[in-house]
Write an enzyme that holds these catalytic residues in place. Structure first.
Site, PDB file in Angstrom:
ATOM      1  N   TRP A 121       0.810  -1.214   0.000  1.00 34.14           N
ATOM      2  CA  TRP A 121       0.000   0.000   0.000  1.00 34.14           C
ATOM      3  C   TRP A 121       0.843   1.262   0.000  1.00 34.14           C
ATOM      4  CZ3 TRP A 121      -4.406  -0.660  -1.930  1.00 34.14           C
ATOM      5  CH2 TRP A 121      -5.076  -1.875  -1.765  1.00 34.14           C
ATOM      6  N   ASP A 190      -1.489   6.795   6.331  1.00 38.14           N
ATOM      7  CA  ASP A 190      -2.608   5.992   5.850  1.00 38.14           C
ATOM      8  C   ASP A 190      -2.916   4.967   6.931  1.00 38.14           C
ATOM      9  OD1 ASP A 190      -4.357   4.221   4.718  1.00 38.14           O
ATOM     10  OD2 ASP A 190      -3.075   3.670   3.020  1.00 38.14           O
ATOM     11  N   LYS A 214     -12.408  -1.464   7.321  1.00 37.57           N
ATOM     12  CA  LYS A 214     -11.703  -2.400   8.185  1.00 37.57           C
ATOM     13  C   LYS A 214     -12.102  -2.218   9.658  1.00 37.57           C
ATOM     14  CE  LYS A 214      -7.909  -2.256   4.887  1.00 37.57           C
ATOM     15  NZ  LYS A 214      -8.089  -3.567   4.260  1.00 37.57           N
TER      16      LYS A 214
END
Length: 380
Positions: A121, A190, A214
């Site tokens: 990511w 992030d 999530k």
């Protein structure tokens, strides 16, 4: 008038009805939501608060939804201790959109920005940022991404517009055990996969963003927490709906927001407060992760490749000594009610995501299954 037939009430773990086998969802995202929250949303789905309408059907600018939005923001601020000089935004596009929105808002076309590369990511964020500015790789964990660089290894540009990192990499199961010190340069994080999993000092960051799917709500929503002095620097070509200052000025209502996801986020925030807040949640998450890692480390069949000081609390990865057993492990786990344990195709093996909604009972059920599977395959 709206009516609903009788709906069975959940009893025990989510997915359990009556005496049926409990189901534990280890999906990395979209992930499980708290059973209590899902039950409340179910009960309110058709007729929200006696309005005769679903919360999905009411105007985002109406007084009823504005109260939902205000309560959600207030509860999030309370949970995280968000300082008064930070704006909380509820936006669309998920975290991946923020890979572009961050440089568009915080850097000029001739700017240099720092990125710390620790996995899939962070690499995705780097590739997107390179479309807009010069990216300096402040550190690269490289190879199989099984560790994170220490503070002393960070090669930071003192003129950088910001420093970006991914505190928890869901695919590799790698997590920072510290918050990088970037001096006067704003730190951008992030936090899609570890936000709200334990207490956090928001004042150490210039900007935090997190996809909701999530630890917060269904997919479609991203939460942005941004320090006020970083507003107003967006490039002229930045779309209005992605300009942090304009979104903040209109209370995240510049365009129609994902109202149902926002409503669900508000329910999750209230659930977290009922659980004792982030200190209690952090202790629960620590215990879950330690239980699973202990089982892996004590075994001859299972292995976790991540350096011990970089192991993720949220995403526990592991492999089997004999990869030929992977299919049998996954098939039997599925039959035992242990869902979505297959690792990402980039790394293989298994991955158990232990977000806030995963109860300790789910981890204990997984550990028991792992012990039994090893007993049946002693030679791996």
């Amino acid at each position: 008038p709206r009516t609903m037939g009788p709906v069975p009430s959940p009893s025990g773990p989510k997915g359990t009805l009556g005496d049926a086998m409990p189901v534990f969802n280890f999906s990395p995202g979209p992930a499980a939501l708290p059973a209590e929250v899902m039950a409340q949303a179910r009960d309110e789905f058709v007729d929200w608060h006696g309005s005769g309408m679903s919360v999905m059907e009411i105007s985002h600018r109406g007084k009823a939804f504005m109260r939902v939005a205000a309560e959600a923001e207030a509860d999030l601020r309370d949970l995280l201790g968000v300082p008064a000089n930070y704006k909380v935004l509820f936006m669309q596009g998920g975290a991946s959109a923020q890979f572009a929105i961050v440089p568009l808002n915080l850097s000029g076309s001739d700017s240099t920005v720092d990125y710390i590369d620790t996995g899939h990511w962070s690499r995705r964020a780097i590739l997107e940022a390179r479309r807009y500015c010069t990216v300096n790789i402040a550190a690269d964990a490289g190879g199989n991404y099984t560790t994170v660089p220490p503070q002393s290894a960070l090669r930071l540009e003192h003129r950088a517009a910001y420093v970006h990192y991914t505190p928890n990499e869901t695919i590799g199961g790698v997590e920072f055990g510290y918050v990088p010190d970037t001096g006067r340069v704003p730190l951008v994080a992030d936090m899609s996969s570890n936000i709200l999993s334990r207490p956090l000092d928001v004042s150490k960051f210039g900007l935090i963003y997190a996809g909701a799917q999530k630890n917060i709500a269904p997919a479609g929503l991203v939460v942005v927490i941004v320090r006020e002095d970083l507003l107003g620097w967006a490039r002229p070509a930045t779309p209005a709906v992605f300009d942090y200052k304009r979104v903040a000025a209109d209370g995240s209502m510049l365009n129609t927001p994902p109202t149902f996801a926002w409503y669900m986020a508000g329910l999750v925030f209230k659930w977290l407060k009922k659980q004792g807040g982030l200190a209690a949640m952090g202790e629960r998450n620590r215990r879950k992760a330690e239980t699973l890692y202990a089982a892996i480390d004590a075994s001859d069949l299972y292995r976790n490749p991540v350096a011990r000081d970089a192991r993720s609390t949220m995403n526990v990865t592991f492999t089997l000594r004999d990869p030929n057993l992977d299919a049998a492990f996954l098939e039997q786990a599925e039959a035992a009610g242990l869902k979505n344990l297959k690792g990402h195709r980039a790394v293989g093996g298994m991955r158990a995501s232990l977000y806030n909604s995963m109860p300790l009972a789910g981890v204990e059920a997984l550990v028991e299954f792992m012990h039994e599977f090893q007993r049946k395959h002693p030679r791996g």
